[in-house]
Write an enzyme that holds these catalytic residues in place. Structure first.
Site, mmCIF file in Angstrom:
data_model
loop_
_atom_site.group_PDB
_atom_site.id
_atom_site.type_symbol
_atom_site.label_atom_id
_atom_site.label_comp_id
_atom_site.label_asym_id
_atom_site.label_seq_id
_atom_site.Cartn_x
_atom_site.Cartn_y
_atom_site.Cartn_z
ATOM 1 N N LYS A 47 41.123 48.791 56.818
ATOM 2 C CA LYS A 47 41.078 48.797 55.353
ATOM 3 C C LYS A 47 40.686 47.377 54.959
ATOM 4 C CE LYS A 47 42.491 50.535 51.176
ATOM 5 N NZ LYS A 47 42.235 51.861 50.582
ATOM 6 N N GLY A 123 39.389 53.918 45.996
ATOM 7 C CA GLY A 123 38.990 54.856 44.953
ATOM 8 C C GLY A 123 37.882 55.785 45.401
#
Length: 223
Positions: A47, A123
């Site tokens: 990430k 998102g």
């Protein structure tokens, strides 16, 4: 596993994105990691940056690290943890931190030379990831082999899926309908519409998702 023209090893990357926030992409990726590991497939997750509410429970990096049995800072560098629930470049600005660039995030990624690497954006495909890029740009920069698009199974998902798939048209994109309930009439109709009217092939179970990922990206099983 691929090699560049110069012989440099390029890991097989699957970029993970969603049709928006809170669709469960991190939890789906975590479950998928478990399924792949059970089949002996070497897998890791990264990430590049995360922004979050400090009172919101485990971060995305915590969840992914838990699935892999590693430390959360190995998934996301600690200096890229932004404790403000906004898009990362906005969070950085709110915290008085320097602007973010895609080149910086990519350079900081520690990628293995074997196995499948899931790299999770933030998102949706066009949500700001850095001051100069979004998850579509991330997939381009990493020469991603495929994209996993996680969507909610409920109301509004058809429009959200079609918009996201259009943004990801360059890649082999797997659509996963999260929280799908076979007995829910709306969920069933959404699935049928995407399959029959839009010629997509959404997946609704992690087991099938694991099979599809392996079929698209064959990896030698761990010894």
């Amino acid at each position: 596993m691929k090699r560049s023209a110069k012989g440099r090893v390029i890991p097989d990357v699957c970029v993970v994105t969603g049709t928006g926030t809170e669709v469960g992409k991190t939890w789906v990726t975590s479950a998928l990691i478990g399924a792949l590991q059970a089949d002996g497939v070497p897998v890791i997750a990264r990430k590049p940056v995360q922004s979050f509410d400090v009172d919101g429970g485990p971060t995305d990096a915590d969840v992914l690290a838990g699935a892999l049995g590693i430390e959360a800072h190995e998934v996301c560098p600690l200096h890229r943890w932004y404790e403000v629930p906004m898009a990362p470049p906005m969070a950085a600005e709110a915290l008085g931190l320097p602007p973010l660039s895609l080149d910086e995030l990519v350079a900081e990624l520690s990628l293995p030379e074997v196995g499948l690497v899931f790299v999770e954006g933030v998102g949706g495909p066009r949500s700001p990831l850095t001051d100069d890029a979004d998850t579509v740009d991330l997939a381009e920069a990493l020469d991603a082999r495929m994209v996993l698009l996680v969507a909610d199974a409920g109301l509004g998902t058809i429009n959200a899926v079609l918009l996201a798939v259009a943004a990801l048209e360059k890649w082999d994109t797997i659509v996963f309908l999260n929280r799908f309930e076979p007995g829910n009439d709306l969920h069933r109709r959404n699935l049928e519409w995407l399959r029959e009217a839009e010629s997509l092939s959404p997946i609704t179970s992690v087991k099938e998702l694991s099979h599809q990922v392996q079929r698209r990206n064959p990896q030698r099983k761990a010894m």
